[in-house]
Scaffold this active site. Sequence first.
Site, PDB file in Angstrom:
ATOM      1  N   PRO A  10       0.811  -1.226   0.000  1.00  0.00           N
ATOM      2  CA  PRO A  10       0.000   0.000   0.000  1.00  0.00           C
ATOM      3  C   PRO A  10       0.847   1.279   0.000  1.00  0.00           C
ATOM      4  O   PRO A  10       0.485   2.268  -0.653  1.00  0.00           O
ATOM      5  CB  PRO A  10      -0.808  -0.092   1.297  1.00  0.00           C
ATOM      6  CG  PRO A  10      -0.648  -1.466   1.802  1.00  0.00           C
ATOM      7  CD  PRO A  10       0.555  -2.070   1.176  1.00  0.00           C
ATOM      8  N   GLY A  11       1.986   1.267   0.704  1.00  0.00           N
ATOM      9  CA  GLY A  11       2.846   2.452   0.759  1.00  0.00           C
ATOM     10  C   GLY A  11       3.390   2.801  -0.618  1.00  0.00           C
ATOM     11  O   GLY A  11       3.389   3.959  -1.044  1.00  0.00           O
ATOM     12  N   ASP A  69      12.001  -3.130  -8.358  1.00  0.00           N
ATOM     13  CA  ASP A  69      12.725  -4.093  -7.536  1.00  0.00           C
ATOM     14  C   ASP A  69      13.908  -3.353  -6.935  1.00  0.00           C
ATOM     15  O   ASP A  69      14.529  -2.526  -7.620  1.00  0.00           O
ATOM     16  CB  ASP A  69      13.191  -5.278  -8.388  1.00  0.00           C
ATOM     17  CG  ASP A  69      13.566  -6.464  -7.503  1.00  0.00           C
ATOM     18  OD1 ASP A  69      12.831  -6.744  -6.539  1.00  0.00           O
ATOM     19  OD2 ASP A  69      14.592  -7.109  -7.765  1.00  0.00           O
ATOM     20  N   SER A  70      14.176  -3.602  -5.668  1.00  0.00           N
ATOM     21  CA  SER A  70      15.254  -2.844  -5.034  1.00  0.00           C
ATOM     22  C   SER A  70      15.964  -3.679  -3.991  1.00  0.00           C
ATOM     23  O   SER A  70      15.498  -4.754  -3.606  1.00  0.00           O
ATOM     24  CB  SER A  70      14.683  -1.570  -4.401  1.00  0.00           C
ATOM     25  OG  SER A  70      13.718  -1.909  -3.434  1.00  0.00           O
ATOM     26  N   PHE A 149      12.439   1.694   6.882  1.00  0.00           N
ATOM     27  CA  PHE A 149      12.232   0.251   7.020  1.00  0.00           C
ATOM     28  C   PHE A 149      13.507  -0.462   6.577  1.00  0.00           C
ATOM     29  O   PHE A 149      14.497   0.165   6.204  1.00  0.00           O
ATOM     30  CB  PHE A 149      11.030  -0.203   6.167  1.00  0.00           C
ATOM     31  CG  PHE A 149      11.272  -0.080   4.687  1.00  0.00           C
ATOM     32  CD1 PHE A 149      11.175   1.149   4.054  1.00  0.00           C
ATOM     33  CD2 PHE A 149      11.636  -1.185   3.912  1.00  0.00           C
ATOM     34  CE1 PHE A 149      11.412   1.275   2.691  1.00  0.00           C
ATOM     35  CE2 PHE A 149      11.869  -1.072   2.551  1.00  0.00           C
ATOM     36  CZ  PHE A 149      11.759   0.173   1.941  1.00  0.00           C
ATOM     37  N   TYR A 151      16.825  -1.912   5.714  1.00  0.00           N
ATOM     38  CA  TYR A 151      18.214  -1.669   6.125  1.00  0.00           C
ATOM     39  C   TYR A 151      18.487  -0.206   6.493  1.00  0.00           C
ATOM     40  O   TYR A 151      19.636   0.162   6.733  1.00  0.00           O
ATOM     41  CB  TYR A 151      19.157  -2.131   5.001  1.00  0.00           C
ATOM     42  CG  TYR A 151      19.039  -3.607   4.728  1.00  0.00           C
ATOM     43  CD1 TYR A 151      19.664  -4.539   5.549  1.00  0.00           C
ATOM     44  CD2 TYR A 151      18.264  -4.089   3.675  1.00  0.00           C
ATOM     45  CE1 TYR A 151      19.532  -5.903   5.330  1.00  0.00           C
ATOM     46  CE2 TYR A 151      18.115  -5.457   3.444  1.00  0.00           C
ATOM     47  CZ  TYR A 151      18.758  -6.351   4.271  1.00  0.00           C
ATOM     48  OH  TYR A 151      18.615  -7.705   4.065  1.00  0.00           O
ATOM     49  N   HIS A 178      17.550   5.984  -3.589  1.00  0.00           N
ATOM     50  CA  HIS A 178      17.640   5.216  -4.836  1.00  0.00           C
ATOM     51  C   HIS A 178      16.291   5.218  -5.562  1.00  0.00           C
ATOM     52  O   HIS A 178      16.220   5.405  -6.772  1.00  0.00           O
ATOM     53  CB  HIS A 178      18.072   3.785  -4.509  1.00  0.00           C
ATOM     54  CG  HIS A 178      17.325   3.135  -3.371  1.00  0.00           C
ATOM     55  ND1 HIS A 178      17.107   3.770  -2.167  1.00  0.00           N
ATOM     56  CD2 HIS A 178      16.710   1.935  -3.265  1.00  0.00           C
ATOM     57  CE1 HIS A 178      16.415   2.975  -1.378  1.00  0.00           C
ATOM     58  NE2 HIS A 178      16.161   1.857  -2.019  1.00  0.00           N
ATOM     59  N   ARG A 179      15.199   5.051  -4.788  1.00  0.00           N
ATOM     60  CA  ARG A 179      13.862   5.014  -5.402  1.00  0.00           C
ATOM     61  C   ARG A 179      13.512   6.381  -5.998  1.00  0.00           C
ATOM     62  O   ARG A 179      12.980   6.476  -7.087  1.00  0.00           O
ATOM     63  CB  ARG A 179      12.827   4.594  -4.348  1.00  0.00           C
ATOM     64  CG  ARG A 179      11.583   3.981  -4.913  1.00  0.00           C
ATOM     65  CD  ARG A 179      10.785   3.239  -3.860  1.00  0.00           C
ATOM     66  NE  ARG A 179      11.469   2.076  -3.350  1.00  0.00           N
ATOM     67  CZ  ARG A 179      12.023   1.991  -2.132  1.00  0.00           C
ATOM     68  NH1 ARG A 179      11.929   2.978  -1.275  1.00  0.00           N
ATOM     69  NH2 ARG A 179      12.652   0.896  -1.770  1.00  0.00           N
TER      70      ARG A 179
HETATM   71  P1  IMP Z   1      11.513  -4.450  -2.726  1.00  0.00           P
HETATM   72  O1  IMP Z   1      11.832  -5.544  -3.691  1.00  0.00           O
HETATM   73  O2  IMP Z   1      11.581  -3.104  -3.342  1.00  0.00           O
HETATM   74  O3  IMP Z   1      10.248  -4.665  -1.968  1.00  0.00           O
HETATM   75  O4  IMP Z   1      12.701  -4.425  -1.628  1.00  0.00           O
HETATM   76  C1  IMP Z   1      13.423  -5.590  -1.256  1.00  0.00           C
HETATM   77  C2  IMP Z   1      14.148  -5.386   0.052  1.00  0.00           C
HETATM   78  O5  IMP Z   1      15.223  -4.460  -0.108  1.00  0.00           O
HETATM   79  C3  IMP Z   1      13.304  -4.810   1.185  1.00  0.00           C
HETATM   80  O6  IMP Z   1      12.623  -5.827   1.854  1.00  0.00           O
HETATM   81  C4  IMP Z   1      14.376  -4.179   2.064  1.00  0.00           C
HETATM   82  O7  IMP Z   1      14.972  -5.150   2.875  1.00  0.00           O
HETATM   83  C5  IMP Z   1      15.413  -3.714   1.063  1.00  0.00           C
HETATM   84  N1  IMP Z   1      15.186  -2.296   0.718  1.00  0.00           N
HETATM   85  C6  IMP Z   1      14.767  -1.793  -0.461  1.00  0.00           C
HETATM   86  N2  IMP Z   1      14.635  -0.457  -0.404  1.00  0.00           N
HETATM   87  C7  IMP Z   1      14.988  -0.105   0.855  1.00  0.00           C
HETATM   88  C8  IMP Z   1      15.022   1.145   1.519  1.00  0.00           C
HETATM   89  O8  IMP Z   1      14.705   2.215   0.984  1.00  0.00           O
HETATM   90  N3  IMP Z   1      15.428   1.114   2.804  1.00  0.00           N
HETATM   91  C9  IMP Z   1      15.774  -0.031   3.456  1.00  0.00           C
HETATM   92  N4  IMP Z   1      15.725  -1.221   2.886  1.00  0.00           N
HETATM   93  C10 IMP Z   1      15.335  -1.275   1.584  1.00  0.00           C
END
Ligand code: IMP
Length: 192
Positions: A10-11, A69-70, A149, A151, A178-179
């Site tokens: 949702p965020g 994806d991050s 959240f 890291y 990064h986002r």
């Molecule tokens: P997602 O695939 O974008 O949902 O992120 C995968 C994982 O990367 C998350 O569960 C976090 O552990 C880490 N992550 C991604 N972006 C961040 C952030 O902005 N801060 C902290 N951890 C992040």
Amino acid sequence: MELIVASNNPGKIKEYKDILEPLGFEVFSQSEKGIQLEVEETGTTFEENALLKASAIYERCGCAVISDDSGLCVHALNGEPGIYSARYKGIADEHGRRMAILEALQGKEDRSAEFVSVICYIDESGLSHMFKGIWKGWIAKEESGTNGFGYDPIFISEDGNGNTTASLPLSFKEQYSHRARALKQLLAYLEK
Ligand code: IMP
């Protein structure tokens, strides 16, 4: 034009709605479109995983889709946890994963790291476009801060004045992360 965000978070969906609706997009989450889907992230790069998620939705709806994806890449750990950031070493909770990184870095001089975010945009005709944001920094010696959240309590960005991201206001992250960087590139592309 309709655009679906390939996520159940949702965020994330609110963030995309706030930014893209003023540009004239009608933004929907996948569940708002009745698509119940949890795509398995079997790719070996952020780009592959972002494309997997976006393609799965595009195949069902045929309209524009965004996915992302991050993760965190720590250089002294050969880029780990990278695409496995959400499940590093199979540890279920975020605090446990942060402690595992701190432990793995014990005795290592190089604490440099970067957050990576890849946004995949598939347009109405099915063409995919990738936008990558990188936020450089290093890993703190211990956790601090409660914002954000994942890291954030152990990541000190190069523009963070020595503070972990979790110790800074969320508005800082919204501007420099990064986002945010990947999103700025997507917006520049969409505004063209
Ligand atoms: P997602 O695939 O974008 O949902 O992120 C995968 C994982 O990367 C998350 O569960 C976090 O552990 C880490 N992550 C991604 N972006 C961040 C952030 O902005 N801060 C902290 N951890 C992040």
